[in-house]
Design a protein around this motif. Structure first.
Motif, short mmCIF file in Angstrom:
data_model
loop_
_atom_site.label_atom_id
_atom_site.label_comp_id
_atom_site.label_asym_id
_atom_site.label_seq_id
_atom_site.Cartn_x
_atom_site.Cartn_y
_atom_site.Cartn_z
N GLY A 449 0.89 -1.10 -0.19
CA GLY A 449 0.02 -0.01 -0.08
C GLY A 449 0.92 1.33 0.10
N GLU A 450 0.35 2.33 0.58
CA GLU A 450 0.96 3.64 0.73
C GLU A 450 2.18 3.54 1.61
N ASN A 451 3.26 2.88 1.25
CA ASN A 451 4.38 2.44 2.37
C ASN A 451 5.41 2.05 1.44
N SER A 452 6.51 3.24 1.45
CA SER A 452 7.64 2.65 0.76
C SER A 452 9.04 3.29 1.69
N GLN A 453 9.81 2.54 1.68
CA GLN A 453 11.08 2.83 2.57
C GLN A 453 12.39 2.49 1.94
N THR A 454 13.26 3.22 2.49
CA THR A 454 14.71 3.12 2.04
C THR A 454 15.31 1.98 2.79
N VAL A 455 16.47 1.54 2.04
CA VAL A 455 17.13 0.52 2.73
C VAL A 455 17.86 1.16 3.78
N VAL A 456 18.54 2.11 3.84
CA VAL A 456 19.05 2.77 4.94
C VAL A 456 18.39 2.81 6.10
N ASN A 457 16.89 3.37 5.97
CA ASN A 457 15.82 3.47 7.09
C ASN A 457 15.66 2.24 7.64
N MET A 458 15.57 1.16 6.91
CA MET A 458 15.21 -0.26 7.23
C MET A 458 16.42 -0.68 8.18
#
Length: 591
Positions: A449-458
């Protein structure tokens, strides 16, 4: 005219007074010129006679955590012209163009430099080859005002392996010259354009020196070194947390065929051990101006090698997000690690008139939260998300940093994408009041859904899972560690989640990634994406050793398929790093 003695005597007195005034005026002018303004005229005369030729300063060396070189300066050459006006510059360049190749772009760049700083030598070739220098040196007498001098040339020994973190340098642009941050820069000077080179420009920039030459009235050089040189100064080296051997290994792991990003961190301090984006580019080819064919090649590559996928790419997280959902529910006391949902997994979950599928078509059966994490059961988390509720799911995600940047010390990090609070207003704005339903909760609970994360934030989020609930800010350059409490669950609950993540590798979706003698904990993710309906993104985020974490790895493969594929690659990163540490420790131990 009367010649009476009295009249003659009167005129004589007037003439004497006038002469006295003239001599007084001349004496005053002489005193002002020679005494009061003498220093200024001396300086002006010196300025007309002497010309200051800038000596480019070397940039600071960039080193890894053990002192290996990431970026350095090598000897190079620059060629400049000392001219009186723009017309002379064009004439000289036309004559030089009859001997060596000079493109219209090079002429235009030189003219712009001259217009900006007409009193400085105008740089023609900032990174001249030895062959070019040789040709012009032989015919130097034909070009009065031609200045050939050595100039440091930026070099990255591991080129493509470090480009995602070190960036590159280039000539300062017109827009940068207008920026107050670069108020004391001059045309033709080098400046960091990306990565560490840009982030730490103030610390990497050296102090320019100067050489003084004597010229005649026509601006021709008549004497070199008319005054002692002011030597340029190199700044102190910049020490990073990067493990260059690990960085090289990660680069080789992705090779040329894979697309994605990876961040490896020390979980307690946030030290970034490796950061890579694939495919990559060679920053050495950017020095002195990017060749047109190489630039076109990078621009036309659909895999976007210039786009840093580790810190700028935002991707749907898929099932690696299920730890967020579990923590939000645990914080609210809505679920226990051994709790089962009302509806067992039979391959999906019926909500209203829509059937939401689990990735496992024949279902996982009746599972606990720990087993749902190990097997990545979507049906379990659909129901857990509904139990939490959309508003709390969004508010909880925001508390966990779902809409923030990690704070890594690299420029242009992308902010992760996530709904705002209150959730209903967000979805009303996005789809219209009648354009959505609470079914969005189900997608949000499994990382879609409306959720996109960066690799570094994960990677940052999982440092909190690997330790005590405090997330460490990623730091490429050595500095003071910054940690912040991310969630508030009991130590027992955190241990239960850590056991479940260890179960993901020992008996769950990443079982094929087990290592002999090294226990890994983490979570796989297989994320659907809008760019390709067939090929999912592949994620894995985890840490090792599971009982005493030394490294967190977040790895994404664009269109890589199952998360188990990313897990296998991540396990090789764990293995390389931990075995390397063991080897280093054993070789440095005393007898």
């Amino acid at each position: 005219m009367s010649f009476h003695p009295n009249a003659v005597q009167g005129r004589a007195r007037v003439a004497s007074a006038l002469l006295f005034l003239v001599f007084l005026f001349l004496a005053g002018s002489f005193f002002r010129t020679q005494v009061l303004q003498g220093a200024r005229y001396v300086l002006q005369a010196e300025t007309n006679r002497l010309r200051e030729v800038p000596l480019p300063a070397p940039r600071g060396i960039i080193l890894d955590r053990t002192g290996k070189i990431i970026a350095e300066d090598l000897p190079g050459y620059s060629i400049s012209l000392l001219v009186r006006n723009e017309d002379s510059l064009r004439v000289m360049m036309r004559r030089i163009g009859e001997i060596v190749s000079v493109s219209p772009e090079q002429v235009g760049a030189a003219v712009r430099r001259f217009r900006r700083e007409p009193t400085r030598p105008t740089v023609l070739f900032p990174d001249a080859s030895f062959a070019l220098v040789s040709v012009l040196e032989e015919r130097r007498v034909e070009f009065p005002g031609l200045i050939i001098q050595s100039a440091p040339r930026r070099h990255y020994p591991d080129g493509p392996a470090v480009s995602a973190l070190v960036g590159y340098t280039g000539e300062i642009s017109e827009s940068e010259l207008e920026d107050t941050r670069f108020a004391d820069y001059k045309p033709g000077q080098q400046v960091g354009k990306d990565g560490l080179e840009r982030q730490y420009e103030d610390r990497l920039r050296g102090r320019e020196g100067a050489r003084f030459i004597e010229v005649d009235a026509r601006g021709r050089v008549v004497r070199e070194q008319a005054r002692p040189d002011l030597e340029p100064e190199r700044p102190a080296a910049l020490y990073t947390n990067i493990d260059l051997d690990l960085q090289r290994f990660v680069h080789e792991l992705f090779a040329d065929s894979l697309i994605g990003g990876v961040v490896a961190m020390e979980p307690h301090s946030g030290e970034v051990l490796a950061l890579h984006s694939a495919p990559t580019f060679d920053p050495n080819r950017f020095i002195g101006g990017i060749p047109r064919d190489y630039w076109d090649e990078l621009q036309n590559d659909a895999r976007r090698p210039l786009y840093n996928k580790a810190i700028k790419g935002a991707y749907p997280p898929g099932s690696i997000w299920k730890l967020h959902t579990a923590i939000i529910a645990m914080e609210a006391g809505q679920v226990r690690i051994d709790e089962r949902m009302q509806v067992p997994c039979r391959g999906g979950y019926q909500y209203g008139n829509r059937f939401f599928r689990c990735w496992k078509r024949d279902g996982h059966g009746d599972v606990t939260l720990a087993e749902a994490l190990e097997q990545s059961c979507d049906t379990y988390f659909y129901q857990l998300g509904l139990r939490i509720g959309l508003q709390n799911l969004v508010a909880g995600g925001l508390r966990l940093g779902a809409r923030e940047r990690s704070g890594i010390d690299l420029p242009a990090e992308t902010r992760s994408v996530f709904p705002t609070d209150p959730a209903r207003e967000y979805y009303d704005r996005l789809f219209g009041p009648r354009g959505w339903s609470t079914a969005v909760t189900l997608n949000l609970s499994i990382g879609q859904g409306e959720n996109s994360q960066t690799v570094v934030n994960m990677a940052r989020f999982y440092t909190a899972l690997a330790t005590d609930g405090e997330a460490a800010r990623p730091e490429v350059v050595r500095g003071q560690a910054e940690r912040a409490k991310l969630f508030n669950i009991t130590p027992q609950q955190l241990e239960q989640l850590q056991d479940a993540m260890a179960g993901v590798i020992s008996r769950g979706t990443a079982a094929a990634s087990q290592l002999q003698g090294i226990a890994i904990a983490g979570k796989t993710g297989t994320a659907q994406n809008a760019q390709d309906q067939v090929r999912d993104h592949s994620w894995f985020v985890g840490y090792a050793p599971a009982d005493d974490p030394k490294i967190v790895v977040a790895l994404l493969l664009e269109f890589g398929g199952s998360g188990s594929r990313a897990a296998r690659m991540a396990s090789r990163v764990f293995e390389f790093y931990l075995k390397q540490r063991t080897t280093f420790a054993s070789t440095t131990e005393g007898p």
